[in-house]
Design a protein around this motif. Structure first.
Motif, PDB file in Angstrom:
ATOM      1  N   TYR A  37      10.248  11.391  -5.637  1.00 17.18           N
ATOM      2  CA  TYR A  37      11.413  11.804  -4.851  1.00 17.18           C
ATOM      3  C   TYR A  37      12.602  10.878  -5.115  1.00 17.18           C
ATOM      4  N   SER A  38      13.783  11.468  -5.203  1.00 21.69           N
ATOM      5  CA  SER A  38      15.008  10.685  -5.372  1.00 21.69           C
ATOM      6  C   SER A  38      15.324   9.955  -4.064  1.00 21.69           C
ATOM      7  N   PRO A  39      16.178   8.922  -4.114  1.00 19.40           N
ATOM      8  CA  PRO A  39      16.431   8.091  -2.929  1.00 19.40           C
ATOM      9  C   PRO A  39      16.858   8.868  -1.687  1.00 19.40           C
ATOM     10  N   GLY A  40      17.827   9.771  -1.830  1.00 14.34           N
ATOM     11  CA  GLY A  40      18.310  10.529  -0.679  1.00 14.34           C
ATOM     12  C   GLY A  40      17.276  11.500  -0.150  1.00 14.34           C
ATOM     13  N   PHE A 201      21.304  15.737   1.281  1.00 10.54           N
ATOM     14  CA  PHE A 201      20.229  15.643   0.288  1.00 10.54           C
ATOM     15  C   PHE A 201      19.149  16.703   0.511  1.00 10.54           C
ATOM     16  N   ALA A 202      19.401  17.663   1.391  1.00 19.72           N
ATOM     17  CA  ALA A 202      18.395  18.675   1.720  1.00 19.72           C
ATOM     18  C   ALA A 202      18.007  19.501   0.495  1.00 19.72           C
ATOM     19  N   GLY A 203      18.991  19.863  -0.332  1.00 23.86           N
ATOM     20  CA  GLY A 203      18.695  20.645  -1.527  1.00 23.86           C
ATOM     21  C   GLY A 203      17.773  19.906  -2.477  1.00 23.86           C
ATOM     22  N   GLN A 204      18.038  18.617  -2.675  1.00 23.88           N
ATOM     23  CA  GLN A 204      17.172  17.810  -3.534  1.00 23.88           C
ATOM     24  C   GLN A 204      15.759  17.727  -2.968  1.00 23.88           C
ATOM     25  N   LEU A 205      15.657  17.572  -1.654  1.00 25.52           N
ATOM     26  CA  LEU A 205      14.339  17.452  -1.029  1.00 25.52           C
ATOM     27  C   LEU A 205      13.517  18.715  -1.258  1.00 25.52           C
ATOM     28  N   VAL A 206      14.114  19.871  -1.068  1.00 27.74           N
ATOM     29  CA  VAL A 206      13.391  21.130  -1.250  1.00 27.74           C
ATOM     30  C   VAL A 206      12.968  21.289  -2.707  1.00 27.74           C
ATOM     31  N   THR A 207      13.889  21.040  -3.624  1.00 23.31           N
ATOM     32  CA  THR A 207      13.593  21.201  -5.048  1.00 23.31           C
ATOM     33  C   THR A 207      12.477  20.260  -5.502  1.00 23.31           C
ATOM     34  N   GLU A 208      12.554  19.007  -5.076  1.00 23.11           N
ATOM     35  CA  GLU A 208      11.569  18.019  -5.502  1.00 23.11           C
ATOM     36  C   GLU A 208      10.225  18.221  -4.822  1.00 23.11           C
ATOM     37  N   ALA A 209      10.238  18.712  -3.578  1.00 27.54           N
ATOM     38  CA  ALA A 209       8.984  18.935  -2.863  1.00 27.54           C
ATOM     39  C   ALA A 209       8.148  20.030  -3.517  1.00 27.54           C
TER      40      ALA A 209
END
Length: 316
Positions: A37-40, A201-209
């Motif tokens: 996961y990225s920092p944010g 950072f919600a978009g990054q969280l969904v994509t990375e999850a």
């Protein structure tokens, strides 16, 4: 110190110990989750898990919203500590080696003591200053022993310094809020404020999850439930019963525990220099938490107890 006052200190000491152990365990979990996961995204996922756990406990205990007077401290601590600190620390640790990060971030307790003396009128007892000096020296030794060659960047050092400032500012802002609201209320809504700050950072969280292995996601949830929800609540509970400077000095036990946990969980055998630094950290904490005979005498300048300051809600 009377027997009653000595017994009254034990719950706060136990709460502080729980906080330190769980915060130390967070470094081990971040090793796994931070690779995926990225920092944010990691900060947001951790805060959402923490806010959900805290919200459930808050509903069960029926504590409701904090009083209006507590909100300025909750908002500032939520922004600086739960929001800014978690994101920039995750980012900074990707730019520098673990040793450098440990040395720079451990400026935080020093800043807490200075800000507490300046803004909260807490003073700087000689034993606190001496203990922090010993512990900071230990943190530097641990950092030097863990530092790799060419693993640091100016950006990473700056980010870790910003994390230390956010941590210190958040703690000092949180202290007055605890005079009006319970530890659970202050932690829950501070965590919510931090989650709101991290929503970009919600978009990054969904994509990375979607692509993350289960182990990394479980580590992120663990970070939210235990080192965040539980540990930040026990921290606030203890902070309400002592000074910000003394609590900040307590966190110098974290590097020593990280060394021990890495040894046990990751088979990272520490060198003699690392062990010596960890011992210095623990020795400094012991000195900073100790009380002189004069200060221990009844009525000799002891910090007010929760009973003296009408700050607690029915939950405590």
């Amino acid at each position: 110190m009377t027997n009653s006052s000595r017994h009254a200190r034990w719950p706060a000491l136990v709460a502080a110990a729980v906080t330190v152990v769980l915060w130390a365990s967070a470094f081990v979990s971040i090793r796994s989750a931070g690779d995926v996961y990225s920092p944010g995204a990691l900060a947001l996922g951790r805060l959402l898990a923490g806010a959900l756990a805290l919200g459930c406990v808050l509903l069960v205990r029926r504590e409701g919203l904090p009083p209006r007077a507590a909100w300025p401290g909750i908002a500032v601590s939520g922004l600086l500590w739960f929001g800014v600190y978690m994101v920039v620390l995750n980012w900074g640790e990707q730019q520098v080696d673990a040793g450098t990060a440990a040395m720079v971030v451990n400026i935080g307790p020093v800043l807490i003591a200075l800000l507490g003396a300046r803004l909260l009128g807490e003073g700087l007892p000689p034993r606190l200053v001496a203990g922090m000096a010993v512990s900071f020296a230990g943190a530097v030794v641990v950092g030097l022993s863990m530092s790799g060659e060419g693993g640091s960047s100016a950006l990473g050092v700056l980010l870790c310094l910003l994390a230390a400032v956010g941590y210190a500012g958040g703690v000092v802002a949180q202290k007055p809020a605890l005079a009006h609201a319970s530890a659970l209320q202050v932690t829950t809504f501070g965590c919510l404020v931090g989650a709101v700050v991290c929503l970009p950072f919600a978009g990054q969280l969904v994509t990375e999850a979607i692509d993350a292995p289960l182990s990394a996601t479980l580590n992120m949830v663990y970070l939210g439930v235990f080192p965040t929800a539980l540990a930040f609540t026990t921290w606030a509970y203890a902070l309400a019963r002592t000074t910000a400077g003394r609590m900040g000095a307590t966190t110098y036990a974290v590097p020593a525990l990280v060394v021990l946990m890495s040894w046990l969980a990751l088979d990272e055998v520490p060198g003699r220099l690392t062990l010596a630094g960890g011992a210095l950290c623990l020795a400094g904490v012991a000195v900073s938490r100790s009380r002189s005979r004069t200060a221990s005498a009844p009525g000799a300048g002891q910090a007010p107890t929760p009973a003296d300051a009408e700050r607690r809600s029915p939950s405590h």
